[in-house]
Design a protein around this motif. Structure first.
Motif: not given
Ligand code: SAM
Length: 236
Positions: A173, A197, A215-216, A218, A220, A223
């Motif tokens: 993800a 991060g 994969v994403h 969306g 948003r 956390r």
């Molecule tokens: N600034 C970081 C980045 O852009 O990768 C955000 C990290 S997020 C706070 C922590 C973890 O949650 C990410 O590394 C990912 O595995 C997952 N995650 C959070 N939001 C996501 C999204 N919209 N799509 C895919 N993974 C997500």
């Protein structure tokens, strides 16, 4: 209850001081009380408390049902900050993952690995809370990988090519990936979630090289504890 507490199919005896304290202080249990009991790794039933003192609790028991089936997911979770780790472990256990690997990645703060939350006893407590919440008894296994490099080079290939016939699907993800997280996957999944991060490019490359799909979830950015819950809810 622990697996050893079940003495016969209709009789359990608890002597573990932590569980006894929990019965007395959290549940305020008294002889004659009826309660739902889960036997670690096994069945769930109704119990009647027949005896309770400082050393022992005894239950008569009627076993009722199997615990819910676990999600066939091995979660690779970049170690979150300690407060978030506790909640994440509880949520993912309640959602039913089979294995959890806490993984070091570039953006995990090294000091997190010194946290008392990583002691076996503490981890066990968070898993038990998750199981109790979900009326489940099957404890996930938890391993800790304090170095990214030998893990991705030595052990990840083994996880991706198991001896059993069914090859797991690797999913990482990462925000901005072109593909959306799939829904209701039927095969075993190894799911990688980054730290606060995010993963660095090199780490994403290593997972892709091992055959993971990026994969994403969306637009948003969620956390860690929200992302992990959302991902598991989609996959399950
Ligand atoms: N600034 C970081 C980045 O852009 O990768 C955000 C990290 S997020 C706070 C922590 C973890 O949650 C990410 O590394 C990912 O595995 C997952 N995650 C959070 N939001 C996501 C999204 N919209 N799509 C895919 N993974 C997500």
């Amino acid at each position: 209850l622990g697996a050893d507490d079940l003495l016969a199919s209709d009789h359990a005896r608890v002597t573990d001081p932590r569980r006894l304290r929990h019965l007395r202080e959290v549940h305020r249990a008294a002889v004659g009380d009826e309660m739902t009991l889960g036997i670690e790794g096994g069945l769930i039933g109704r119990g009647r408390l027949e005896r309770l003192d400082a050393e022992v609790a005894e239950f008569s028991l009627r076993l009722e049902r199997q615990p819910p089936a676990p999600l066939d997911v091995h979660l690779l979770l970049a170690l979150p900050r300690p407060r978030m780790l506790a909640r994440s472990l509880e949520h993912v256990t309640a959602l039913g993952v089979k294995h959890i690997t806490l993984l070091h990645t570039r953006r995990v703060e090294k000091s997190y690995w010194q946290s008392p939350e990583l002691k076996e006893e503490k981890i066990h407590q968070h898993l038990v809370l998750g199981l109790e919440q979900a009326r489940d008894t099957i404890m996930p296994t938890v391993t800790q990988e304090t170095l990214f490099k030998p893990f991705v080079e030595d052990r990840l290939p083994g996880l991706m090519a198991p001896e059993s016939a069914v090859k797991p699907r690797g999913i990482i993800a990462h925000p901005g990936m072109p593909q959306e997280c799939p829904r209701a996957v039927s095969e075993p999944v190894i799911l990688a979630i980054g730290p606060e991060g995010g993963f660095v490019d090199y780490e994403v490359e290593q997972f892709m090289k091992a055959g993971f799909e990026g994969v994403h979830l969306g637009e948003r950015i969620l956390r860690v504890e929200t992302a992990v819950t959302a991902l598991l809810a989609r996959l399950g």
